[in-house]
Motif scaffolding. Structure first.
Motif, PDB file in Angstrom:
ATOM      1  N   SER A 194      58.924   1.221   7.024  1.00  0.00           N
ATOM      2  CA  SER A 194      60.001   2.021   6.435  1.00  0.00           C
ATOM      3  C   SER A 194      59.623   3.499   6.422  1.00  0.00           C
ATOM      4  CB  SER A 194      60.295   1.556   5.013  1.00  0.00           C
ATOM      5  OG  SER A 194      59.163   1.735   4.194  1.00  0.00           O
ATOM      6  N   VAL A 195      60.607   4.374   6.737  1.00  0.00           N
ATOM      7  CA  VAL A 195      60.376   5.816   6.810  1.00  0.00           C
ATOM      8  C   VAL A 195      61.563   6.559   6.233  1.00  0.00           C
ATOM      9  CG1 VAL A 195      58.837   5.734   8.814  1.00  0.00           C
ATOM     10  CG2 VAL A 195      61.322   5.913   9.158  1.00  0.00           C
ATOM     11  N   MET A 196      61.309   7.832   5.888  1.00  0.00           N
ATOM     12  CA  MET A 196      62.355   8.795   5.562  1.00  0.00           C
ATOM     13  C   MET A 196      62.511   9.733   6.755  1.00  0.00           C
ATOM     14  SD  MET A 196      61.475   9.745   1.581  1.00  0.00           S
ATOM     15  CE  MET A 196      59.863  10.434   1.965  1.00  0.00           C
ATOM     16  N   PHE A 197      63.740  10.238   6.974  1.00  0.00           N
ATOM     17  CA  PHE A 197      64.005  11.147   8.082  1.00  0.00           C
ATOM     18  C   PHE A 197      64.369  12.528   7.536  1.00  0.00           C
ATOM     19  CE2 PHE A 197      65.121   7.027  10.088  1.00  0.00           C
ATOM     20  CZ  PHE A 197      64.258   7.079  11.176  1.00  0.00           C
ATOM     21  N   LEU A 198      63.716  13.544   8.068  1.00  0.00           N
ATOM     22  CA  LEU A 198      64.051  14.920   7.756  1.00  0.00           C
ATOM     23  C   LEU A 198      64.658  15.546   9.007  1.00  0.00           C
ATOM     24  CD1 LEU A 198      63.888  17.258   5.656  1.00  0.00           C
ATOM     25  CD2 LEU A 198      61.732  17.923   6.766  1.00  0.00           C
ATOM     26  N   PHE A 199      65.947  15.907   8.933  1.00  0.00           N
ATOM     27  CA  PHE A 199      66.678  16.484  10.071  1.00  0.00           C
ATOM     28  C   PHE A 199      66.840  17.989   9.846  1.00  0.00           C
ATOM     29  CE2 PHE A 199      68.319  12.104   9.574  1.00  0.00           C
ATOM     30  CZ  PHE A 199      67.964  11.587  10.807  1.00  0.00           C
ATOM     31  N   GLU A 200      66.567  18.773  10.870  1.00  0.00           N
ATOM     32  CA  GLU A 200      66.732  20.224  10.815  1.00  0.00           C
ATOM     33  C   GLU A 200      67.449  20.688  12.072  1.00  0.00           C
ATOM     34  OE1 GLU A 200      63.028  22.246   8.902  1.00  0.00           O
ATOM     35  OE2 GLU A 200      62.280  20.425   9.923  1.00  0.00           O
ATOM     36  N   GLY A 201      68.561  21.415  11.878  1.00  0.00           N
ATOM     37  CA  GLY A 201      69.342  21.903  13.009  1.00  0.00           C
ATOM     38  C   GLY A 201      70.390  22.890  12.567  1.00  0.00           C
ATOM     39  N   TYR A 202      71.458  23.053  13.385  1.00  0.00           N
ATOM     40  CA  TYR A 202      72.524  24.003  13.065  1.00  0.00           C
ATOM     41  C   TYR A 202      73.238  23.655  11.770  1.00  0.00           C
ATOM     42  CZ  TYR A 202      75.732  20.393  14.755  1.00  0.00           C
ATOM     43  OH  TYR A 202      76.420  19.227  14.916  1.00  0.00           O
ATOM     44  N   PHE A 203      73.130  22.411  11.317  1.00  0.00           N
ATOM     45  CA  PHE A 203      73.778  21.924  10.106  1.00  0.00           C
ATOM     46  C   PHE A 203      72.939  22.175   8.862  1.00  0.00           C
ATOM     47  CE2 PHE A 203      71.774  18.662  12.713  1.00  0.00           C
ATOM     48  CZ  PHE A 203      70.699  18.302  11.912  1.00  0.00           C
ATOM     49  N   GLY A 204      71.753  22.721   9.020  1.00  0.00           N
ATOM     50  CA  GLY A 204      70.868  22.953   7.884  1.00  0.00           C
ATOM     51  C   GLY A 204      69.715  21.948   7.869  1.00  0.00           C
ATOM     52  N   THR A 205      69.234  21.627   6.664  1.00  0.00           N
ATOM     53  CA  THR A 205      68.119  20.691   6.478  1.00  0.00           C
ATOM     54  C   THR A 205      68.604  19.505   5.653  1.00  0.00           C
ATOM     55  OG1 THR A 205      66.539  22.514   6.539  1.00  0.00           O
ATOM     56  CG2 THR A 205      65.763  20.417   5.661  1.00  0.00           C
ATOM     57  N   ILE A 206      68.451  18.331   6.198  1.00  0.00           N
ATOM     58  CA  ILE A 206      68.926  17.093   5.564  1.00  0.00           C
ATOM     59  C   ILE A 206      67.764  16.123   5.453  1.00  0.00           C
ATOM     60  CG2 ILE A 206      70.478  15.121   5.782  1.00  0.00           C
ATOM     61  CD1 ILE A 206      72.403  16.911   7.311  1.00  0.00           C
ATOM     62  N   LEU A 207      67.550  15.586   4.255  1.00  0.00           N
ATOM     63  CA  LEU A 207      66.526  14.562   4.023  1.00  0.00           C
ATOM     64  C   LEU A 207      67.224  13.246   3.708  1.00  0.00           C
ATOM     65  CD1 LEU A 207      63.615  13.618   3.690  1.00  0.00           C
ATOM     66  CD2 LEU A 207      63.730  14.346   1.287  1.00  0.00           C
ATOM     67  N   TYR A 208      66.975  12.246   4.548  1.00  0.00           N
ATOM     68  CA  TYR A 208      67.553  10.907   4.353  1.00  0.00           C
ATOM     69  C   TYR A 208      66.404   9.989   3.926  1.00  0.00           C
ATOM     70  CZ  TYR A 208      70.862   7.084   5.092  1.00  0.00           C
ATOM     71  OH  TYR A 208      71.712   6.022   4.898  1.00  0.00           O
ATOM     72  N   THR A 209      66.404   9.577   2.652  1.00  0.00           N
ATOM     73  CA  THR A 209      65.267   8.802   2.139  1.00  0.00           C
ATOM     74  C   THR A 209      65.295   7.353   2.598  1.00  0.00           C
ATOM     75  OG1 THR A 209      66.403   8.146   0.100  1.00  0.00           O
ATOM     76  CG2 THR A 209      65.234  10.262   0.087  1.00  0.00           C
ATOM     77  N   GLY A 210      66.485   6.798   2.839  1.00  0.00           N
ATOM     78  CA  GLY A 210      66.545   5.359   3.013  1.00  0.00           C
ATOM     79  C   GLY A 210      66.070   4.702   1.728  1.00  0.00           C
ATOM     80  N   ASP A 211      65.671   3.452   1.783  1.00  0.00           N
ATOM     81  CA  ASP A 211      65.055   2.806   0.619  1.00  0.00           C
ATOM     82  C   ASP A 211      63.627   3.328   0.488  1.00  0.00           C
ATOM     83  OD1 ASP A 211      67.393   1.452   0.317  1.00  0.00           O
ATOM     84  OD2 ASP A 211      66.641  -0.472   1.038  1.00  0.00           O
ATOM     85  N   PHE A 212      63.262   3.829  -0.683  1.00  0.00           N
ATOM     86  CA  PHE A 212      61.920   4.383  -0.843  1.00  0.00           C
ATOM     87  C   PHE A 212      61.443   4.211  -2.286  1.00  0.00           C
ATOM     88  CE2 PHE A 212      63.986   7.701  -3.005  1.00  0.00           C
ATOM     89  CZ  PHE A 212      63.081   8.649  -3.475  1.00  0.00           C
ATOM     90  N   ARG A 213      60.157   4.210  -2.429  1.00  0.00           N
ATOM     91  CA  ARG A 213      59.529   4.210  -3.763  1.00  0.00           C
ATOM     92  C   ARG A 213      58.707   5.487  -3.884  1.00  0.00           C
ATOM     93  NH1 ARG A 213      58.380   0.345  -8.096  1.00  0.00           N
ATOM     94  NH2 ARG A 213      58.013   1.792  -9.821  1.00  0.00           N
ATOM     95  N   TYR A 214      59.159   6.355  -4.780  1.00  0.00           N
ATOM     96  CA  TYR A 214      58.565   7.689  -4.874  1.00  0.00           C
ATOM     97  C   TYR A 214      57.121   7.612  -5.370  1.00  0.00           C
ATOM     98  CZ  TYR A 214      57.455  12.240  -6.855  1.00  0.00           C
ATOM     99  OH  TYR A 214      56.819  13.413  -7.194  1.00  0.00           O
ATOM    100  N   SER A 215      56.295   8.476  -4.778  1.00  0.00           N
ATOM    101  CA  SER A 215      54.942   8.732  -5.264  1.00  0.00           C
ATOM    102  C   SER A 215      54.667  10.224  -5.114  1.00  0.00           C
ATOM    103  CB  SER A 215      53.913   7.914  -4.491  1.00  0.00           C
ATOM    104  OG  SER A 215      53.835   8.370  -3.161  1.00  0.00           O
ATOM    105  N   PRO A 216      53.902  10.830  -6.008  1.00  0.00           N
ATOM    106  CA  PRO A 216      53.635  12.284  -5.925  1.00  0.00           C
ATOM    107  C   PRO A 216      53.045  12.719  -4.595  1.00  0.00           C
ATOM    108  CG  PRO A 216      52.953  11.427  -8.051  1.00  0.00           C
ATOM    109  CD  PRO A 216      53.289  10.236  -7.200  1.00  0.00           C
TER     110      PRO A 216
END
Length: 534
Positions: free
Chosen positions: A103-125
């Protein structure tokens, strides 16, 4: 179903319905849980981007063709084209989502700005230490896993939940343990339990395939009875199964999940072990990122109001989509060939095949004599070739003819061949033909065969026909001709072709029938008679 098409982009994440994602050209998969792969099967034929471990699982479990799978390394940035020419690109960075294997998160950067798609995730610092999420980086849109976004739901950390499970197993030293799991996930929990109790963890062959792809301790086996801890599907844990297991050996069952589940059997235990972020963890994550806006991944569970104070005050504008990207989004993947597209879009309606000569109804034809002129034409030309260019034919509308004749065609409505049926109509026809037929020699009664004279009063439908021509129609009955002898040959010569066609003779037999008719008159063909009269 989780998944979406990111607005104003050709990017789809965890969405495999091509109708909903008709404008998408780049498809991304966060992980292989069933609620994120609905619609993804062996028939998939689009580029699919995911982590290397998920790529192996997609090939193994879903039988997706390897030629469509694009494995992207986790922790690295990748540049992908957003149009056919590569003028517009997107930078994609994969980060571990701490949810399930691959499982991964996707960070997209382009003409649309910066988008972070977490998907299912369990946060850790430790996630905030990722170079792609360096301090001060602005996240314009955060697609957030809001599975546990409920202040009333308090969840322990996974370390704390693991401790609760180990304590439960220690309180039952003589019991076998059934751990209810989904097909993918919590393999690290099983590894910790095997090392803690120094026992084999019995797996199914399907789950063993996943474990072999991971770098875990060698505590797993397929041999039944080799260890006291068994990983089973969560759906197998029920009242009847517990009765059966306890008949063989004392058994307890553990369900590590954050869902609220109640079982009446005393041997079933629910422990709040979750691979999704708790509410407090979500608050910490959003507060650290300060995105401009939040979009919940689980639809129907709004959560934006919980994080209003943590959002960035920066105004988020709608991005302008480059023209090349618009064209890329509007182009079908399976573009048909040029001729195929023309055939589909500009195909003319099929015309019915004409069988012989078609007579139109006077209700639909404003100029019936034109139909009559068309019916007179033969395959090779005109009945009078020498008058082809200068011959003028009567052009009298049907309505005007009715006014002059004082009669109607109600009897033959819908099935007419000649719009004139009275003697007065014949007089009009004679007058129109006087100029062209004046050079023909008048025919006396003696020139007409005896058989033909007998047929004169039977109507023109019998002239030149054999006895098997079939019964006469109402139209043919209206064509009885009673003209002076000098006009008999001319009128019969003119009306004979129509009679034959009306009697269902095909165009192939037309000339032959005309020849038979003139032979019956004296053995000469119509061309010979024509030359004699001239």
């Amino acid at each position: 179903m989780n998944g979406t098409v990111i607005p104003h982009t050709p990017i789809a994440v965890d969405l495999w319905n091509l109708r909903r994602a008709s404008s998408a050209r780049l498809f991304f998969l966060t992980h292989l849980h069933a609620d994120h792969t609905e619609g993804l099967s062996s028939t998939w034929a689009r580029p699919l981007y995911c982590s290397p471990l998920t790529a192996r699982l997609v090939r193994c479990r879903l039988q997706v063709s390897p030629k469509w799978i694009r494995a992207l390394e986790v922790g690295e940035s990748h540049v992908l084209p957003l149009d056919e020419m590569g003028h517009e690109t997107v930078t994609v960075t994969l980060m571990d989502a701490n949810h399930c294997p691959g499982s991964v998160m996707f960070l997209f950067e382009g003409y649309f700005g910066t988008i972070l798609y977490t998907g299912d995730f369990r946060y850790s610092p430790s996630m905030l230490q990722e170079p792609a999420l360096r301090p001060g980086k602005q996240i314009h849109t955060l697609y957030l896993d809001n599975t546990n976004c409920d202040p009333a739901l308090v969840l322990p950390s996974r370390q704390e939940a693991t401790r609760q499970i180990t304590d439960l197993i220690r309180r039952h030293p003589q019991h076998d343990v059934k751990i209810g799991l989904y097909n993918l996930g919590k393999e690290s929990l099983l590894e910790q339990l095997g090392l803690e109790f120094q026992t084999w963890i019995v797996l199914s062959p399907r789950r063993m395939e996943v474990v072999q792809l991971m770098e875990l301790a060698d505590v797993f086996t397929l041999e039944e009875g080799a260890g006291r801890i068994h990983a089973v599907n969560c759906a197998e844990i029920c009242w009847s199964a517990m009765l059966q297991w306890n008949q063989i050996h004392p058994t307890i069952a553990i369900l590590p999940t954050s869902r609220r589940i109640s079982f009446s059997h005393p041997g079933i235990h629910v422990v709040p072990y979750s691979d999704h972020s708790s509410f407090s963890e979500l608050c910490d994550f959003v507060s650290a990122l300060k995105p401009c806006r939040i979009v919940p991944i689980v639809q129907g569970r709004p959560c934006q109001h919980y994080f209003q104070e943590s959002l960035s005050p920066q105004l988020l504008l709608e991005p302008q989509v480059p023209l090349s990207v618009q064209q890329y989004m509007g182009t079908s993947w399976n573009t048909p060939k040029a001729w195929g597209r023309v055939c589909l879009l500009e195909r003319e309606p099929k015309r019915p095949k004409t069988q012989g000569v078609v007579f139109e109804s006077p209700e639909r034809e404003s100029d019936p004599p034109q139909t009559l002129r068309d019916c007179k034409r033969l395959k090779g030309g005109n009945l009078f070739p020498q008058h082809r260019d200068n011959q003028k034919e009567p052009n009298l509308p049907a309505s005007h003819a009715k006014e002059q004749l004082g009669e109607s065609n109600s009897e033959n409505e819908g099935d007419w061949s000649i719009p004139f049926s009275s003697d007065k109509a014949l007089q009009i026809e004679k007058a129109s033909l006087t100029k062209d037929l004046g050079h023909l020699r008048p025919v006396s009664q003696g020139d007409i065969p005896k058989e033909l004279r007998k047929q004169r009063n039977l109507g023109p439908q019998h002239v030149g026909c054999r006895e098997d021509c079939g019964p006469s129609t109402s139209t043919s009955k209206a064509l009885k001709v009673q003209a002076p002898g000098s006009w008999d040959l001319a009128l019969k010569y003119l009306l004979t072709p129509l009679n034959f066609l009306q009697m269902k003779y095909s165009s192939r037999n037309f000339d032959q029938q005309v020849e038979k008719y003139f032979r019956s008159m004296g053995g000469a063909t119509h061309l010979e008679l024509f030359s004699q009269h001239r």
